[in-house]
Motif scaffolding. Structure first.
Motif, PDB file in Angstrom:
ATOM      1  N   TYR A   1       0.836  -1.205   0.000  1.00 29.68           N
ATOM      2  CA  TYR A   1       0.000   0.000   0.000  1.00 29.68           C
ATOM      3  C   TYR A   1       0.872   1.257   0.000  1.00 29.68           C
ATOM      4  O   TYR A   1       0.588   2.230  -0.717  1.00 29.68           O
ATOM      5  CB  TYR A   1      -0.908   0.011   1.223  1.00 29.68           C
ATOM      6  CG  TYR A   1      -2.041  -0.990   1.196  1.00 29.68           C
ATOM      7  CD1 TYR A   1      -2.356  -1.703   0.045  1.00 29.68           C
ATOM      8  CD2 TYR A   1      -2.822  -1.225   2.333  1.00 29.68           C
ATOM      9  CE1 TYR A   1      -3.393  -2.628   0.028  1.00 29.68           C
ATOM     10  CE2 TYR A   1      -3.867  -2.131   2.322  1.00 29.68           C
ATOM     11  CZ  TYR A   1      -4.143  -2.834   1.178  1.00 29.68           C
ATOM     12  OH  TYR A   1      -5.184  -3.728   1.158  1.00 29.68           O
ATOM     13  N   ARG A   2       1.896   1.273   0.813  1.00 24.27           N
ATOM     14  CA  ARG A   2       2.786   2.436   0.895  1.00 24.27           C
ATOM     15  C   ARG A   2       3.437   2.716  -0.463  1.00 24.27           C
ATOM     16  O   ARG A   2       3.521   3.863  -0.902  1.00 24.27           O
ATOM     17  CB  ARG A   2       3.879   2.196   1.941  1.00 24.27           C
ATOM     18  CG  ARG A   2       3.405   2.106   3.374  1.00 24.27           C
ATOM     19  CD  ARG A   2       4.529   1.625   4.276  1.00 24.27           C
ATOM     20  NE  ARG A   2       5.608   2.601   4.361  1.00 24.27           N
ATOM     21  CZ  ARG A   2       6.887   2.266   4.564  1.00 24.27           C
ATOM     22  NH1 ARG A   2       7.241   0.994   4.667  1.00 24.27           N
ATOM     23  NH2 ARG A   2       7.786   3.197   4.638  1.00 24.27           N
ATOM     24  N   ALA A   3       3.919   1.654  -1.106  1.00 22.58           N
ATOM     25  CA  ALA A   3       4.639   1.821  -2.371  1.00 22.58           C
ATOM     26  C   ALA A   3       3.718   2.315  -3.481  1.00 22.58           C
ATOM     27  O   ALA A   3       4.086   3.199  -4.267  1.00 22.58           O
ATOM     28  CB  ALA A   3       5.291   0.500  -2.770  1.00 22.58           C
ATOM     29  N   VAL A   4       2.507   1.758  -3.580  1.00 21.80           N
ATOM     30  CA  VAL A   4       1.580   2.181  -4.632  1.00 21.80           C
ATOM     31  C   VAL A   4       1.110   3.613  -4.380  1.00 21.80           C
ATOM     32  O   VAL A   4       0.966   4.405  -5.324  1.00 21.80           O
ATOM     33  CB  VAL A   4       0.387   1.206  -4.731  1.00 21.80           C
ATOM     34  CG1 VAL A   4      -0.616   1.692  -5.783  1.00 21.80           C
ATOM     35  CG2 VAL A   4       0.865  -0.196  -5.077  1.00 21.80           C
ATOM     36  N   LEU A   5       0.885   3.985  -3.118  1.00 22.81           N
ATOM     37  CA  LEU A   5       0.466   5.354  -2.821  1.00 22.81           C
ATOM     38  C   LEU A   5       1.530   6.365  -3.255  1.00 22.81           C
ATOM     39  O   LEU A   5       1.212   7.433  -3.786  1.00 22.81           O
ATOM     40  CB  LEU A   5       0.154   5.502  -1.336  1.00 22.81           C
ATOM     41  CG  LEU A   5      -0.285   6.912  -0.890  1.00 22.81           C
ATOM     42  CD1 LEU A   5      -1.543   7.355  -1.631  1.00 22.81           C
ATOM     43  CD2 LEU A   5      -0.505   6.962   0.617  1.00 22.81           C
TER      44      LEU A   5
ATOM     45  N   ARG B   1      -1.304  -4.946  -8.638  1.00 23.92           N
ATOM     46  CA  ARG B   1      -1.610  -6.115  -7.805  1.00 23.92           C
ATOM     47  C   ARG B   1      -0.688  -7.290  -8.106  1.00 23.92           C
ATOM     48  O   ARG B   1      -0.188  -7.962  -7.207  1.00 23.92           O
ATOM     49  CB  ARG B   1      -3.071  -6.519  -8.024  1.00 23.92           C
ATOM     50  CG  ARG B   1      -3.566  -7.577  -7.045  1.00 23.92           C
ATOM     51  CD  ARG B   1      -4.938  -8.109  -7.465  1.00 23.92           C
ATOM     52  NE  ARG B   1      -5.881  -7.052  -7.810  1.00 23.92           N
ATOM     53  CZ  ARG B   1      -6.620  -6.396  -6.922  1.00 23.92           C
ATOM     54  NH1 ARG B   1      -6.490  -6.682  -5.633  1.00 23.92           N
ATOM     55  NH2 ARG B   1      -7.461  -5.465  -7.330  1.00 23.92           N
ATOM     56  N   ASP B   2      -0.450  -7.552  -9.411  1.00 24.61           N
ATOM     57  CA  ASP B   2       0.368  -8.704  -9.780  1.00 24.61           C
ATOM     58  C   ASP B   2       1.844  -8.512  -9.446  1.00 24.61           C
ATOM     59  O   ASP B   2       2.637  -9.462  -9.543  1.00 24.61           O
ATOM     60  CB  ASP B   2       0.215  -8.985 -11.282  1.00 24.61           C
ATOM     61  CG  ASP B   2      -1.188  -9.475 -11.633  1.00 24.61           C
ATOM     62  OD1 ASP B   2      -1.890  -9.941 -10.718  1.00 24.61           O
ATOM     63  OD2 ASP B   2      -1.577  -9.368 -12.812  1.00 24.61           O
ATOM     64  N   ARG B   3       2.236  -7.304  -9.057  1.00 23.20           N
ATOM     65  CA  ARG B   3       3.640  -7.051  -8.725  1.00 23.20           C
ATOM     66  C   ARG B   3       3.895  -7.036  -7.222  1.00 23.20           C
ATOM     67  O   ARG B   3       5.004  -6.737  -6.777  1.00 23.20           O
ATOM     68  CB  ARG B   3       4.068  -5.721  -9.346  1.00 23.20           C
ATOM     69  CG  ARG B   3       4.022  -5.754 -10.881  1.00 23.20           C
ATOM     70  CD  ARG B   3       4.348  -4.421 -11.492  1.00 23.20           C
ATOM     71  NE  ARG B   3       5.714  -4.010 -11.202  1.00 23.20           N
ATOM     72  CZ  ARG B   3       6.237  -2.836 -11.587  1.00 23.20           C
ATOM     73  NH1 ARG B   3       5.488  -1.971 -12.267  1.00 23.20           N
ATOM     74  NH2 ARG B   3       7.483  -2.533 -11.294  1.00 23.20           N
ATOM     75  N   LYS B   4       2.867  -7.369  -6.452  1.00 23.09           N
ATOM     76  CA  LYS B   4       3.043  -7.418  -4.994  1.00 23.09           C
ATOM     77  C   LYS B   4       4.095  -8.459  -4.613  1.00 23.09           C
ATOM     78  O   LYS B   4       4.859  -8.270  -3.669  1.00 23.09           O
ATOM     79  CB  LYS B   4       1.713  -7.737  -4.316  1.00 23.09           C
ATOM     80  CG  LYS B   4       1.783  -7.741  -2.794  1.00 23.09           C
ATOM     81  CD  LYS B   4       0.412  -8.021  -2.184  1.00 23.09           C
ATOM     82  CE  LYS B   4       0.488  -8.081  -0.669  1.00 23.09           C
ATOM     83  NZ  LYS B   4      -0.835  -8.397  -0.068  1.00 23.09           N
ATOM     84  N   ARG B   5       4.135  -9.564  -5.375  1.00 19.87           N
ATOM     85  CA  ARG B   5       5.112 -10.615  -5.096  1.00 19.87           C
ATOM     86  C   ARG B   5       6.540 -10.086  -5.294  1.00 19.87           C
ATOM     87  O   ARG B   5       7.463 -10.538  -4.612  1.00 19.87           O
ATOM     88  CB  ARG B   5       4.852 -11.817  -5.989  1.00 19.87           C
ATOM     89  CG  ARG B   5       5.733 -13.040  -5.739  1.00 19.87           C
ATOM     90  CD  ARG B   5       5.409 -13.716  -4.410  1.00 19.87           C
ATOM     91  NE  ARG B   5       4.080 -14.229  -4.368  1.00 19.87           N
ATOM     92  CZ  ARG B   5       3.688 -15.384  -4.898  1.00 19.87           C
ATOM     93  NH1 ARG B   5       4.546 -16.142  -5.548  1.00 19.87           N
ATOM     94  NH2 ARG B   5       2.426 -15.789  -4.786  1.00 19.87           N
ATOM     95  N   GLU B   6       6.749  -9.138  -6.197  1.00 14.45           N
ATOM     96  CA  GLU B   6       8.067  -8.527  -6.363  1.00 14.45           C
ATOM     97  C   GLU B   6       8.506  -7.879  -5.050  1.00 14.45           C
ATOM     98  O   GLU B   6       9.651  -8.029  -4.606  1.00 14.45           O
ATOM     99  CB  GLU B   6       8.039  -7.456  -7.470  1.00 14.45           C
ATOM    100  CG  GLU B   6       7.780  -7.971  -8.859  1.00 14.45           C
ATOM    101  CD  GLU B   6       7.752  -6.839  -9.879  1.00 14.45           C
ATOM    102  OE1 GLU B   6       8.100  -5.687  -9.500  1.00 14.45           O
ATOM    103  OE2 GLU B   6       7.401  -7.086 -11.047  1.00 14.45           O
ATOM    104  N   LEU B   7       7.581  -7.148  -4.442  1.00 11.37           N
ATOM    105  CA  LEU B   7       7.912  -6.430  -3.209  1.00 11.37           C
ATOM    106  C   LEU B   7       8.179  -7.397  -2.064  1.00 11.37           C
ATOM    107  O   LEU B   7       9.160  -7.243  -1.325  1.00 11.37           O
ATOM    108  CB  LEU B   7       6.767  -5.475  -2.867  1.00 11.37           C
ATOM    109  CG  LEU B   7       7.008  -4.471  -1.743  1.00 11.37           C
ATOM    110  CD1 LEU B   7       6.232  -3.184  -2.006  1.00 11.37           C
ATOM    111  CD2 LEU B   7       6.590  -5.042  -0.398  1.00 11.37           C
TER     112      LEU B   7
ATOM    113  N   CYS C   1      -7.572   1.374   8.562  1.00  8.60           N
ATOM    114  CA  CYS C   1      -7.069   1.894   7.292  1.00  8.60           C
ATOM    115  C   CYS C   1      -6.346   0.831   6.476  1.00  8.60           C
ATOM    116  O   CYS C   1      -6.073   1.055   5.286  1.00  8.60           O
ATOM    117  CB  CYS C   1      -6.123   3.075   7.553  1.00  8.60           C
ATOM    118  SG  CYS C   1      -6.938   4.555   8.214  1.00  8.60           S
ATOM    119  N   TYR C   2      -6.033  -0.314   7.076  1.00  6.88           N
ATOM    120  CA  TYR C   2      -5.312  -1.367   6.361  1.00  6.88           C
ATOM    121  C   TYR C   2      -6.244  -2.480   5.880  1.00  6.88           C
ATOM    122  O   TYR C   2      -5.785  -3.516   5.406  1.00  6.88           O
ATOM    123  CB  TYR C   2      -4.218  -1.945   7.259  1.00  6.88           C
ATOM    124  CG  TYR C   2      -3.157  -0.921   7.627  1.00  6.88           C
ATOM    125  CD1 TYR C   2      -2.147  -0.577   6.735  1.00  6.88           C
ATOM    126  CD2 TYR C   2      -3.188  -0.283   8.859  1.00  6.88           C
ATOM    127  CE1 TYR C   2      -1.188   0.371   7.061  1.00  6.88           C
ATOM    128  CE2 TYR C   2      -2.232   0.677   9.199  1.00  6.88           C
ATOM    129  CZ  TYR C   2      -1.238   0.997   8.301  1.00  6.88           C
ATOM    130  OH  TYR C   2      -0.299   1.947   8.625  1.00  6.88           O
TER     131      TYR C   2
END
Length: 593
Positions: free
Chosen positions: A437-441, A529-535, A481-482
């Protein structure tokens, strides 16, 4: 050289892959200096900039041959591979889904260079903390205090037996609520404790616990109760603990100064705890002060009987601490070198992110533009510019390794506190989601003009290694908020536009983000969404790699003591807690000649 009974078989709990401490230390320093992947993962990644460049941190920075394997594995399976799976049976190209040889080699390097964390209690059976002494402690703290108090007691006995003289005091650096000191001052240990604490609120709470444990008595108060309650009844309840407000009401009621003298209007917090010194019993002395260095002259002058002059020849003290924050660990270790009265140290460090840096940016250009000195978050580079002489590294060897020394920025040191071996699936899912969430924001902030790009070299070079942002660090939000990305974005906007601590963002957030729709928020979530696994894969690699960062910090402290062999007779590192209960479990011990 006399060996102490408390000393473990090895100076450092290094892997069996090494034949000596020296071989381990040289391999550790060489790896942390020359491994480009390690240096990037430990200091060169900031989550807030994870998606603000394309193709993104994962594709640009993680070795290409690793990427498919990292993304194919579920987060917990990847953690098992990094830390728990038997890698000895793996062979190169052993089949589909197998890890690449270079990744296996890297994982093995991190494992063998991480200090061992297995734990054996100092005694088969340690005294159980009485309920009166364990007040306020959680399970983790009970474990820490029980085992460390027993360890300190055994170490002190060994020192006394070798020297023929007992230690007089135990100085606790950053005592907090003084759980350790209270335990050591109580039976069966009965030690004399000097608790050094900078926060008066902590000290007041500690004294209340001393009273409840029986180590101190509450100051007795004599008052005219009838008159006192008459004043209370006429005072707003919210002001019952305000001495000045009570006095004003008393005067309005016509209470004379003579009558007022019969009433003690101090609040309970203002009452003093009284400590009685008895032969054979432990004592506690509190010293208020924020330590900025390891010179204890100011601390010693506050001790009972030392108000006018400190005779350090009569004192034989040990500096101790459980989880000294940041540089406090450095002060505790240095105290033995700088103060004649400190005869031993036993320090368990923590909060490596609160340590400062000593060396500043290096003079050479590293393989990555910012592996451990110019991280994606430019604020870290400014931290390094401070060049604090009290900061990391302590030892001359680490400070001058390969002439330029070894650096650990705040990002690397923060990761060293993660303890990935203890992560559960639920916890992992929770913080991977929060970081996502932090990264996408931040990507939304960049696209909508809240933040801007920062170039660390030529602006034409727009690679992930040259570009970062001036991110908005929001901090924690309310639990609800999460529950979804939309709730997170709305909660962040609300905090940034209403909280006075973020006043510098109020106007720009209102202008740039005030009209954002739920549909646009959903589009961003779907896009990434599909890049969450990267993080989650990179964060796991960072936390795993940072086990070596913690080993380097502890080794640096050990080397500092070894370098003062004219003062330090013996020094070593060993575990004092069960890693599952308390992962910061390595104590650095030094004994003076």
């Amino acid at each position: 050289m006399t060996k102490f009974q408390s000393r473990p078989e090895r100076d450092l709990p290094y892997s069996d892959d090494f034949s000596s401490a020296e071989e381990y230390i040289e391999s550790l320093l060489d790896f942390t200096t020359n491994s480009e992947t390690f240096r990037f993962l430990c200091g060169g990644v900031h989550i807030l900039d994870f998606f603000t460049t394309e193709p993104g941190v994962f594709v640009a920075a993680v070795p290409k041959e690793w990427q498919a394997f990292l993304l194919e594995n579920e987060p917990m399976a990847l953690l098992d591979f990094l830390m728990r799976d038997d890698l000895s049976s793996l062979s190169p190209n052993s089949g589909p889904g197998s890890p690449p040889e270079s990744l296996v080699h890297y994982v093995k390097d991190i494992r063998r260079l991480s200090l061992r964390r297995s734990f054996q209690p100092s005694k088969p059976k340690l005294p159980i903390l009485p309920r009166s002494v364990a007040l306020g402690m959680k399970t983790k703290k009970v474990h820490e205090v029980t085992h460390f108090a027993g360890y300190i007691d055994r170490l002190a006995e060994d020192i006394a037996e070798t020297r023929g003289k007992d230690l007089t005091h135990f100085v606790d650096f950053g005592s907090g609520q003084n759980y350790l000191g209270r335990t050591l001052a109580s039976p069966p240990y009965n030690k004399h404790i000097v608790a050094v604490e900078s926060k008066e609120a902590n000290m007041a709470g500690a004294k209340d616990l001393d009273i409840l444990s029986g180590l101190a008595e509450k100051e007795k108060r004599v008052r005219n109760k009838k008159l006192y309650h008459r004043i209370l009844d006429a005072t707003d309840p919210s002001q019952h603990n305000d001495e000045e407000a009570l006095k004003r009401v008393a005067r309005e009621l016509g209470v004379t100064d003579q009558e007022l003298a019969t009433i003690d209007l101090r609040s309970r917090k203002e009452m003093q705890a009284t400590y009685t010194v008895q032969e054979g019993k432990g004592t506690i002395e509190y010293v208020v002060g924020r330590l900025e260095h390891a010179d204890l002259t100011g601390v010693l002058s506050q001790l009972r009987g030392c108000e006018n002059e400190v005779d350090q020849d009569k004192l034989a003290m040990m500096a101790v601490s459980i989880h000294s924050c940041g540089n406090l660990s450095h002060y505790g270790i240095r105290s033995m070198v700088l103060n004649p009265c400190i005869h031993a140290v036993a320090i368990v460090g923590c909060c490596y992110n609160l340590m400062t840096e000593k060396l500043g940016p290096p003079t050479f250009k590293p393989p990555f533009s910012r592996p451990s000195l110019q991280p994606i978050n430019a604020r870290v580079a400014r931290e390094a510019e401070k060049r604090d002489p009290q900061g990391f590294p302590m030892s001359e060897r680490v400070s001058t390794y390969n002439h330029d020394g070894i650096r650990l920025n705040i990002t690397a040191r923060m990761m060293a506190c993660q303890a990935p071996q203890n992560w559960t699936e639920q916890e992992s899912t929770g913080f991977f989601t929060r970081h996502f969430y932090r990264a996408v924001l931040q990507k939304m902030f960049l696209d909508r003009g809240v933040i801007s790009r920062v170039y660390h070299g030529e602006e034409a070079d727009k690679s992930v290694f040259n570009t970062s942002t001036n991110p908005v660090v929001i901090g924690s939000l309310r639990k609800q908020c999460y529950t979804s990305f939309a709730a997170y974005v709305r909660g962040a906007i609300a905090k940034l536009t209403t909280n006075s601590e973020f006043s510098q963002y109020n106007e720009v957030i209102t202008e740039k983000m005030g009209n954002i729709t739920d549909e646009e928020i959903a589009r961003y979530e779907d896009a990434f969404r599909d890049r969450k696994r990267e993080l989650s894969a990179v964060w796991s690699l960072m936390a795993f790699s940072a086990c070596v960062v913690e080993s380097l910090i502890v080794t640096d402290r050990y080397l500092f003591l070894r370098e003062h062999s004219d003062i330090v007779q013996d020094s070593w590192v060993e575990t004092v807690f069960d890693y599952r209960e308390s992962p910061r479990n390595l104590v650095v011990v030094g004994i003076k000649r």
